[in-house]
Design an enzyme around this catalytic site. Structure first.
Site, PDB file in Angstrom:
ATOM      1  N   THR A   1      40.054 -36.106 -12.983  1.00 22.15           N
ATOM      2  CA  THR A   1      40.103 -37.498 -12.543  1.00 22.15           C
ATOM      3  C   THR A   1      40.904 -37.704 -11.261  1.00 22.15           C
ATOM      4  O   THR A   1      40.759 -38.731 -10.611  1.00 22.15           O
ATOM      5  CB  THR A   1      40.713 -38.383 -13.646  1.00 22.15           C
TER       6      THR A   1
ATOM      7  N   SER B   1      16.521 -50.583  34.191  1.00 25.03           N
ATOM      8  CA  SER B   1      15.937 -50.740  32.857  1.00 25.03           C
ATOM      9  C   SER B   1      15.527 -52.173  32.550  1.00 25.03           C
ATOM     10  O   SER B   1      16.254 -52.930  31.909  1.00 25.03           O
ATOM     11  CB  SER B   1      16.915 -50.232  31.786  1.00 25.03           C
TER      12      SER B   1
ATOM     13  N   LYS C   1      19.936 -39.621  42.069  1.00 25.19           N
ATOM     14  CA  LYS C   1      19.145 -39.626  40.837  1.00 25.19           C
ATOM     15  C   LYS C   1      18.222 -38.420  40.824  1.00 25.19           C
ATOM     16  O   LYS C   1      17.612 -38.071  41.838  1.00 25.19           O
ATOM     17  CB  LYS C   1      18.331 -40.916  40.758  1.00 25.19           C
TER      18      LYS C   1
ATOM     19  N   GLY D   1      43.576 -46.513 -15.946  1.00 29.46           N
ATOM     20  CA  GLY D   1      43.863 -46.696 -14.530  1.00 29.46           C
ATOM     21  C   GLY D   1      42.652 -46.435 -13.663  1.00 29.46           C
ATOM     22  O   GLY D   1      41.546 -46.170 -14.163  1.00 29.46           O
TER      23      GLY D   1
ATOM     24  N   CYS E   1      19.911 -43.905  35.222  1.00 35.32           N
ATOM     25  CA  CYS E   1      18.801 -44.455  34.436  1.00 35.32           C
ATOM     26  C   CYS E   1      17.921 -43.403  33.760  1.00 35.32           C
ATOM     27  O   CYS E   1      18.292 -42.838  32.754  1.00 35.32           O
ATOM     28  CB  CYS E   1      17.971 -45.391  35.299  1.00 35.32           C
TER      29      CYS E   1
ATOM     30  N   GLU F   1      22.369 -49.644  38.504  1.00 39.64           N
ATOM     31  CA  GLU F   1      21.590 -48.863  39.455  1.00 39.64           C
ATOM     32  C   GLU F   1      21.186 -49.733  40.651  1.00 39.64           C
ATOM     33  O   GLU F   1      20.704 -50.866  40.475  1.00 39.64           O
ATOM     34  CB  GLU F   1      20.345 -48.332  38.740  1.00 39.64           C
TER      35      GLU F   1
END
Length: 693
Positions: free
Chosen positions: A487, A208, A125, A377, A181, A56
């Site tokens: 199974t 930020s 913005k 198995g 932002c 920004e």
């Protein structure tokens, strides 16, 4: 991809490499800031990215305060933008830069979208923070107050407004939206509406400043917005060089896709940074198509069709030459997290889902005795572990489990011994039934050559044994008022590697039916290593993991190659599970699945499954990938759907899908595989001789 395109280039599989830059800035020095931005644009091109996002107000710096109202600074920013524009003429990418822009006596905090010497559009913005340490309303006006739909910038008249989409005409899945932002910190960010309007890649130019734990919240915001919007989200925060009069800056850059953080910068670096990520545009498209509520949201809460303006541009896509995506982008084992901590958590959760499913079914039926066939198995071992935990959960003795090992004509001493040891260690009621006499009688009754001494080991010979075992456990369940626990696993259902009806296909409740083979191996390993069921059980489980996967239905012939191998017939489960995940979960075309598979498997990766011995860390050539994918596609789409259309109840365990017709997968039992098999022709046989390389 299309015929004739370079198979080994990610752009031909609807990926797009993007970059997020954090330049070092000087406060109120636009010329310097433009030079730093251009340097990062050049680095992005070197990385073969087609998009670069910057912070920004990056051309002026964010911390100018009342200097924003000085004509010298505003004029300097215009010169900086012209420098970026001039550089962009020779740099084939889209760059998004931040700058203050005066329009009809009002100053706006803006983003300029730049491509090949043009400003495609300017986005102001919308939400200006004016609380705590922020004073933006002192300098700027919200974009909502602007009456103009266009603005003159650097001698160009360009679209202006917060509701602009920027779409690559030669890759329409790459549609951009820009917000700045604070716009993403509000309850309904502008990007939410943009996503409903078709934007797939959401961009946030941010400043930020950093405070304790704020980085964690940024990650949550970015990943959450990308997940909610089923999109990619790129975020670039201001970094080194911003004024520290009252604030500090960590240079946090993020790239996320549908909830996953793909790339992140190193914070608090006193240098410029550029992070890149390969965005999967096809995944975004597939997710939106598959999640029907996204479309409903467009209908109920979207803006009118003409609310957003679309600016088209032709993007220079580097479609030639090798460009693979990182193996970490699509890991080899999509059902098994690579991170050990997450892997243990996944194993625990799947195990608990299976246990809960079986416990509920036993409670509902009033049955206290699960009946299970134990072969020694992988699959029957996992199902027996679930039975044991369900007994513990319900407060029943483990002796209530009626377990039967039923050796046949090809049962090995190893698996038989493992079955015996496992049943004994678990503490179930162990039984052994030799099915060979019953099978011999069946083969004699139907006139099979084996009954007269001929070594004929065909499908009938195999299915007689599988059917006999299933017949026994169902009748034993009748006799003892028990419930037959299935199974078979997800991988076997996908490949049709089960005997239909009176065979391992059928049970009263199938605990493993949505758990793939690769995940079952790790759940068993997790149970063994955690000693949840005791040391004796753990030792046996490790032996089971070391046993080759086999149905043990065909005897080993003298001079033969060894036991009957499942993977020799249906392909390596680790590769087929990869094919299953990306075919079932995302509906990817075979050529794309093969590309992802090659990226993940063509080289030895010592970081995958670190507890697996080096000799078991496999790699596959593109020819092997193609061959096994062909096996998968034919078996999955052509041969096996009729089995999946009639499977027992089973709990779904993961977003990777289940194959129940009542769950994730409904398909005609007589569908054709022709379209998928035809796509195999786009996959090369050999990477080294492929013409595109």
């Amino acid at each position: 991809m299309k015929a004739g395109q370079d198979f080994f280039n990610a752009y031909n599989h609807d990926f797009a490499r993007v970059a997020v830059g954090v330049p070092r800035v000087r406060v109120a020095d636009p010329a310097y800031n433009a030079a730093q931005t251009i340097e990062l644009m050049e680095r992005a091109i070197a990385e073969r990215a087609v998009l670069a996002l910057f912070p920004e107000l990056g051309l002026s710096s964010y911390t100018c305060d009342d200097l924003f109202h000085q004509r010298a600074l505003l004029d300097g920013v215009q010169g900086a933008l012209r420098s970026v524009l001039d550089a962009s003429e020779r740099l084939p990418l889209v760059a998004v830069v931040g700058l203050p822009l005066q329009l009809e006596h009002v100053l706006f905090n803006c983003a300029a979208v730049v491509h090949r010497g043009r400003v495609l559009g300017v986005v102001p913005k919308t939400y200006l923070p004016n609380y705590r340490e922020f004073y933006e309303a002192r300098y700027f006006a919200s974009g909502d107050v602007a009456r103009q739909r266009s603005v003159e910038v650097a001698g160009q008249v360009v679209p202006f407004g917060s509701r602009l989409l920027f779409q690559a005409t030669n890759q329409p899945k790459l549609t951009l939206h820009v917000e700045i932002c604070e716009d993403v910190w509000v309850p309904i960010p502008p990007s939410s509406y943009a996503a409903l309007a078709g934007a797939t890649v959401l961009l946030n130019l941010s400043a930020s400043n950093v405070t304790v734990a704020k980085a964690d919240y940024r990650r949550q915001l970015v990943s959450g917005q990308s997940a909610r919007c089923l999109s990619a989200y790129l975020y670039s925060a201001a970094g080194p060089g911003e004024s520290t009069t009252d604030l500090a800056w960590d240079g946090h850059a993020l790239a996320a896709e549908v909830g996953n953080i793909l790339a992140e910068s190193q914070r608090f670096q006193d240098r410029t940074q550029l992070v890149t990520a390969d965005l999967d545009l096809e995944r975004i498209s597939q997710e939106r198509m598959r999640q029907n509520t996204f479309g409903l949201n467009v209908q109920h809460d979207g803006l009118p069709a003409d609310a957003f303006r679309t600016v088209g541009f032709e993007l220079d896509l580097p479609r030639t030459g090798e460009l693979l995506v990182s193996p970490s982008r699509h890991q080899r084992f999509p059902y098994v997290p690579a991170d050990p901590a997450r892997r243990d958590e996944r194993c625990s959760e799947v195990y608990e889902i299976q246990v809960q499913g079986l416990a509920k079914r036993l409670q509902f039926t009033g049955i206290e005795k699960p009946v299970i066939a134990v072969s020694g198995g992988l699959d029957s071992t996992q199902a027996l572990l679930v039975c044991a935990q369900a007994m513990d959960r319900l407060g029943y003795p483990r002796s209530n489990i009626l377990a039967y090992t039923m050796p046949g004509f090809a049962t090995s001493e190893r698996t038989l011994a493992q079955a015996r040891r496992l049943m004994d260690a678990v503490g179930c009621t162990a039984n052994e039934i030799d099915i060979r006499p019953a099978c011999t009688q069946m083969l004699k009754d139907i006139g099979h050559p084996f009954a007269s001494g001929q070594p004929v080991y065909d499908t009938t010979f195999e299915n007689v044994q599988a059917g006999e075992r299933t017949s026994h456990v169902f009748r034993l369940a009748n006799l003892h008022r028990g419930l037959v626990v299935g199974t078979g696993d997800l991988s076997e259902l996908a490949l049709g590697w089960c005997t239909y009806g009176v065979g391992d296909h059928m049970s009263h409740y199938a605990v493993n039916a949505s758990v793939p083979k690769t995940l079952i191996q790790y759940i068993i390993r997790w149970v063994a290593q955690s000693h949840r069921l005791g040391t004796d059980v753990s030792d046996t489980l490790l032996d089971v993991l070391g046993t080759e996967i086999s149905p043990e239905l065909v005897p080993v012939l003298e001079g033969g190659d060894g036991i009957q191998s499942s993977e020799a017939i249906v392909g390596p489960y680790e590769l087929q599970d990869f094919n299953l995940y990306y075919t079932l979960r995302f509906g990817y075309a075979p050529s794309r699945v093969a590309f992802l598979s090659y990226c993940a498997w063509h080289a030895r990766d010592e970081g995958v499954w670190p507890d697996v011995p080096p000799e078991l860390r496999h790699q596959y050539s593109i020819g092997e990938v193609k061959r096994h994918l062909g096996t998968f596609l034919y078996r999955f789409f052509q041969l096996s759907q009729f089995k999946r259309s009639a499977i027992p109840n089973a709990p779904k365990v993961g977003s990777g899908g289940s194959l129940s017709p009542r769950g994730d997968w409904r398909a005609p039992s007589d569908g054709e595989a022709a379209a998928w098999m035809a796509e195999l022709d786009l996959i090369p046989e050999d990477a080294t001789t492929y013409a595109g390389r």
